[in-house]
Scaffold this motif. Structure first.
Motif, short mmCIF file in Angstrom:
data_model
loop_
_atom_site.label_atom_id
_atom_site.label_comp_id
_atom_site.label_asym_id
_atom_site.label_seq_id
_atom_site.Cartn_x
_atom_site.Cartn_y
_atom_site.Cartn_z
N THR A 8 0.88 -1.15 0.08
CA THR A 8 0.01 0.06 -0.05
C THR A 8 0.88 1.15 -0.06
O THR A 8 1.76 1.59 0.82
CB THR A 8 -0.88 -0.21 1.22
OG1 THR A 8 -1.79 -1.29 1.21
CG2 THR A 8 -1.75 1.35 1.40
N THR A 48 0.88 5.50 0.02
CA THR A 48 0.22 6.58 0.19
C THR A 48 1.07 7.76 -0.54
O THR A 48 2.18 8.01 -0.23
CB THR A 48 0.04 6.86 1.64
OG1 THR A 48 -0.68 5.63 2.35
CG2 THR A 48 -1.01 8.17 1.91
N ASN A 91 -10.86 7.28 -1.87
CA ASN A 91 -9.67 7.54 -1.88
C ASN A 91 -8.93 8.81 -1.51
O ASN A 91 -8.19 9.47 -2.01
CB ASN A 91 -9.02 7.43 -3.48
CG ASN A 91 -7.66 7.13 -3.43
OD1 ASN A 91 -6.99 6.60 -2.59
ND2 ASN A 91 -6.99 7.48 -4.78
N GLU A 96 -7.30 9.51 0.96
CA GLU A 96 -6.09 9.25 1.49
C GLU A 96 -4.84 9.32 0.33
O GLU A 96 -3.76 8.89 0.75
CB GLU A 96 -5.86 8.32 2.59
CG GLU A 96 -6.58 8.52 3.71
CD GLU A 96 -6.47 7.44 4.77
OE1 GLU A 96 -5.19 7.09 4.99
OE2 GLU A 96 -7.26 6.88 5.25
N LYS A 107 -4.38 6.68 -1.85
CA LYS A 107 -3.53 5.47 -1.87
C LYS A 107 -3.79 4.44 -3.09
O LYS A 107 -4.71 4.69 -3.88
CB LYS A 107 -4.23 4.41 -0.66
CG LYS A 107 -3.94 5.22 0.55
CD LYS A 107 -4.29 4.19 1.79
CE LYS A 107 -3.73 4.89 2.98
NZ LYS A 107 -3.95 3.97 4.15
#
Length: 112
Positions: A12, A14, A51, A53, A55
């Motif tokens: 993941t 960011t 979404n 954030e 990511k």
């Protein structure tokens, strides 16, 4: 980390504020091809439905934990990757954070 057999890695990323499109572009234009050339099997890429954030979530697989280590070492030292990474960060880092989770398939998983 020493699971037997095929290893999956859920990653993941960011992106920093306003940098998700640049991150996606780097993957589309450079990273995917380089991953494949270094023996990383791409299982898929996803964007969270919400979404906020910034990511990107993706899943890679390898024949073994040792193959994973070898692939990443070669990828990170690849001059083409280094150039693409540096060029994409010229106006500031595009990544705020990255996380990895290593997974092994269950006996009933379709991804074995």
């Amino acid at each position: 980390m020493n699971p037997k057999g095929r290893l999956f890695e859920l990653r993941t990323y960011t992106a920093n504020d306003g940098k998700l499109d640049e991150l996606l572009s780097r993957f589309e234009n450079h990273t995917i091809r380089l991953f494949e050339s270094h023996g990383m099997k791409i299982e898929g890429f996803w964007l969270p439905v919400e979404n906020a954030e910034q990511k990107l979530v993706y899943l890679l697989s390898y024949p073994s934990a040792e193959a994973r280590e070898d692939s990443w070492e070669k990828f990170q030292n690849d001059p083409e990757w280094i150039a693409a990474r540096d060029a994409s960060n010229i106006n500031g880092d595009i990544l705020a954070n990255k996380e990895s989770v290593y997974l092994k398939a269950t006996d009933f998983s379709p991804l074995k």
